[in-house]
Design a protein around this motif. Structure first.
Motif, PDB file in Angstrom:
ATOM      1  N   VAL A 134       0.842  -1.195   0.000  1.00 26.33           N
ATOM      2  CA  VAL A 134       0.000   0.000   0.000  1.00 26.33           C
ATOM      3  C   VAL A 134       0.879   1.248   0.000  1.00 26.33           C
ATOM      4  O   VAL A 134       1.903   1.310   0.686  1.00 26.33           O
ATOM      5  N   THR A 135       0.476   2.270  -0.746  1.00 31.17           N
ATOM      6  CA  THR A 135       1.254   3.514  -0.808  1.00 31.17           C
ATOM      7  C   THR A 135       0.561   4.632  -0.044  1.00 31.17           C
ATOM      8  O   THR A 135      -0.661   4.606   0.177  1.00 31.17           O
ATOM      9  N   LEU A 136       1.330   5.623   0.318  1.00 27.01           N
ATOM     10  CA  LEU A 136       0.789   6.794   1.005  1.00 27.01           C
ATOM     11  C   LEU A 136      -0.219   7.513   0.117  1.00 27.01           C
ATOM     12  O   LEU A 136      -1.265   7.969   0.594  1.00 27.01           O
ATOM     13  N   ASP A 137       0.090   7.615  -1.170  1.00 29.00           N
ATOM     14  CA  ASP A 137      -0.817   8.303  -2.086  1.00 29.00           C
ATOM     15  C   ASP A 137      -2.180   7.615  -2.138  1.00 29.00           C
ATOM     16  O   ASP A 137      -3.226   8.275  -2.199  1.00 29.00           O
ATOM     17  N   GLU A 138      -2.194   6.273  -2.126  1.00 23.96           N
ATOM     18  CA  GLU A 138      -3.459   5.539  -2.144  1.00 23.96           C
ATOM     19  C   GLU A 138      -4.293   5.870  -0.907  1.00 23.96           C
ATOM     20  O   GLU A 138      -5.497   6.141  -1.003  1.00 23.96           O
ATOM     21  N   LEU A 139      -3.661   5.832   0.256  1.00 20.86           N
ATOM     22  CA  LEU A 139      -4.391   6.079   1.499  1.00 20.86           C
ATOM     23  C   LEU A 139      -4.884   7.514   1.568  1.00 20.86           C
ATOM     24  O   LEU A 139      -6.004   7.781   2.027  1.00 20.86           O
ATOM     25  N   ALA A 140      -4.040   8.443   1.117  1.00 20.11           N
ATOM     26  CA  ALA A 140      -4.442   9.849   1.127  1.00 20.11           C
ATOM     27  C   ALA A 140      -5.654  10.065   0.217  1.00 20.11           C
ATOM     28  O   ALA A 140      -6.560  10.837   0.544  1.00 20.11           O
ATOM     29  N   ALA A 141      -5.679   9.369  -0.916  1.00 18.70           N
ATOM     30  CA  ALA A 141      -6.804   9.498  -1.835  1.00 18.70           C
ATOM     31  C   ALA A 141      -8.094   8.981  -1.197  1.00 18.70           C
ATOM     32  O   ALA A 141      -9.170   9.559  -1.381  1.00 18.70           O
ATOM     33  N   VAL A 142      -7.985   7.908  -0.435  1.00 20.92           N
ATOM     34  CA  VAL A 142      -9.162   7.379   0.257  1.00 20.92           C
ATOM     35  C   VAL A 142      -9.708   8.407   1.243  1.00 20.92           C
ATOM     36  O   VAL A 142     -10.925   8.584   1.380  1.00 20.92           O
ATOM     37  N   ALA A 143      -8.797   9.106   1.927  1.00 21.53           N
ATOM     38  CA  ALA A 143      -9.203  10.103   2.915  1.00 21.53           C
ATOM     39  C   ALA A 143      -9.562  11.447   2.296  1.00 21.53           C
ATOM     40  O   ALA A 143     -10.121  12.317   2.973  1.00 21.53           O
ATOM     41  N   GLY A 144      -9.219  11.635   1.012  1.00 24.11           N
ATOM     42  CA  GLY A 144      -9.505  12.906   0.357  1.00 24.11           C
ATOM     43  C   GLY A 144      -8.584  14.024   0.783  1.00 24.11           C
ATOM     44  O   GLY A 144      -8.974  15.194   0.808  1.00 24.11           O
ATOM     45  N   LEU A 145      -7.340  13.681   1.107  1.00 23.25           N
ATOM     46  CA  LEU A 145      -6.352  14.658   1.562  1.00 23.25           C
ATOM     47  C   LEU A 145      -5.083  14.529   0.740  1.00 23.25           C
ATOM     48  O   LEU A 145      -4.852  13.508   0.094  1.00 23.25           O
ATOM     49  N   SER A 146      -4.243  15.561   0.786  1.00 25.56           N
ATOM     50  CA  SER A 146      -2.928  15.444   0.174  1.00 25.56           C
ATOM     51  C   SER A 146      -2.093  14.486   1.008  1.00 25.56           C
ATOM     52  O   SER A 146      -2.334  14.317   2.216  1.00 25.56           O
ATOM     53  N   PRO A 147      -1.107  13.811   0.398  1.00 26.80           N
ATOM     54  CA  PRO A 147      -0.408  12.723   1.103  1.00 26.80           C
ATOM     55  C   PRO A 147       0.155  13.082   2.465  1.00 26.80           C
ATOM     56  O   PRO A 147      -0.123  12.398   3.459  1.00 26.80           O
ATOM     57  N   PHE A 148       0.937  14.124   2.564  1.00 27.14           N
ATOM     58  CA  PHE A 148       1.588  14.384   3.844  1.00 27.14           C
ATOM     59  C   PHE A 148       0.658  15.061   4.844  1.00 27.14           C
ATOM     60  O   PHE A 148       0.818  14.910   6.055  1.00 27.14           O
ATOM     61  N   HIS A 149      -0.337  15.772   4.339  1.00 27.31           N
ATOM     62  CA  HIS A 149      -1.367  16.281   5.259  1.00 27.31           C
ATOM     63  C   HIS A 149      -2.114  15.097   5.869  1.00 27.31           C
ATOM     64  O   HIS A 149      -2.381  15.066   7.082  1.00 27.31           O
ATOM     65  N   PHE A 150      -2.442  14.119   5.020  1.00 31.93           N
ATOM     66  CA  PHE A 150      -3.072  12.898   5.525  1.00 31.93           C
ATOM     67  C   PHE A 150      -2.194  12.214   6.559  1.00 31.93           C
ATOM     68  O   PHE A 150      -2.667  11.799   7.623  1.00 31.93           O
TER      69      PHE A 150
END
Length: 274
Positions: A188-204
């Motif tokens: 799993v990547t950070l970008d994938e998880l951030a997209a699920v949360a609807g946030l930018s990667p590092f903000h997520f």
């Protein structure tokens, strides 16, 4: 204790599990831990128990806690936590891990939740210790279930009912938690998880860590080992379990499982077969 050095860093460290054959969703656990330090992990159910001797230090919800002798420990499901001895002789304790649906069924109440993870309650702790000992020894289903109701009653006044609503951030990350559980065997990547949360990667990443007091990777590993435990309980071979939960190989599973639960996968399965 002979046969333990491959699992622990100290020969006196011991941990045992038992599952009641007739009642799903319940796992009994007892241990004496001196040197072993449990890495961050989670349990699917509530972790309810008592400290008989020594003091445990553990991290839970982003804070360090001490559990002294004659104290109760009340952990909520899926809360990341650690564990190590604070006293030279380690700590001796007993726990039951019980899924929320079983608590609902046994108590007839929905929404149990615990605010305090440690309660200094000598009378209650000694009662819980005695009940957990009796549950471990019980072999007749009726006797076990009767004791289980008494155990839940011992924790009743420590529980918050109904469960209070979680902060808004929790609902935002609920989808992320579901995504992690659904992709245990994948990278799993950070970008994938951030997209699920609807946030930018590092903000997520910052928000997730602030909410859960752990990184997504730590949470993913905790879920992987929790699932590995479930599969081992069902009798799957460790090599198959490692592949199904995204671990590199059986050796990786053995190291990670022992660090979190205090026993190797093979020994865990043997204990459940007694």
């Amino acid at each position: 204790m002979q046969g333990v050095p491959h699992q622990f860093n100290h020969p006196t460290d011991q941990a045992e599990f038992r599952l009641p054959a007739h009642r799903a969703g319940i796992e009994l656990y007892r241990a004496h831990i001196v040197r072993h330090a449990f890495e961050p992990h989670v349990h699917d159910g509530f972790g309810l128990g008592a400290i008989e001797a020594g003091v445990e230090r553990f991290r839970y919800r982003g804070a360090d806690h001490l559990a002294p002798p004659d104290s109760l420990v009340t952990m909520n499901p899926d809360e990341l936590h650690t564990g190590r001895a604070e006293t030279e002789g380690g700590w001796l304790y007993r726990m039951v891990y019980i899924e929320p649906s079983v608590v609902d069924e046994v108590t007839g109440e929905r929404g149990w939740w615990f605010g305090d993870v440690v309660s200094e309650d000598a009378t209650g702790a000694r009662r819980v210790t005695a009940l957990l000992d009796a549950l471990w020894a019980a072999r007749e289903p009726l006797a076990f279930d009767s004791l289980l109701l008494q155990l839940m009653d011992a924790f009743r006044h420590h529980a918050r009912i109904p469960r209070r609503a979680r902060p808004e951030a929790a609902s935002r990350f609920a989808g992320v938690i579901d995504y992690l559980r659904a992709h245990l065997a994948e990278r799993v990547t950070l970008d994938e998880l951030a997209a699920v949360a609807g946030l930018s990667p590092f903000h997520f990443l910052r928000q997730f860590q602030a909410r859960h007091h752990a990184t997504p990777q730590q949470m993913l590993m905790a879920f992987r080992l929790s699932e590995a435990k479930r599969r081992l309980t069902a009798g799957e071979a460790p090599a198959q379990v490692a592949a199904a939960t995204g671990l590199a190989d059986q050796a990786h599973l053995t190291r990670a499982f022992a660090r979190r639960y205090g026993v190797t996968p093979a020994r865990y399965q043997r204990q459940l077969q007694r």
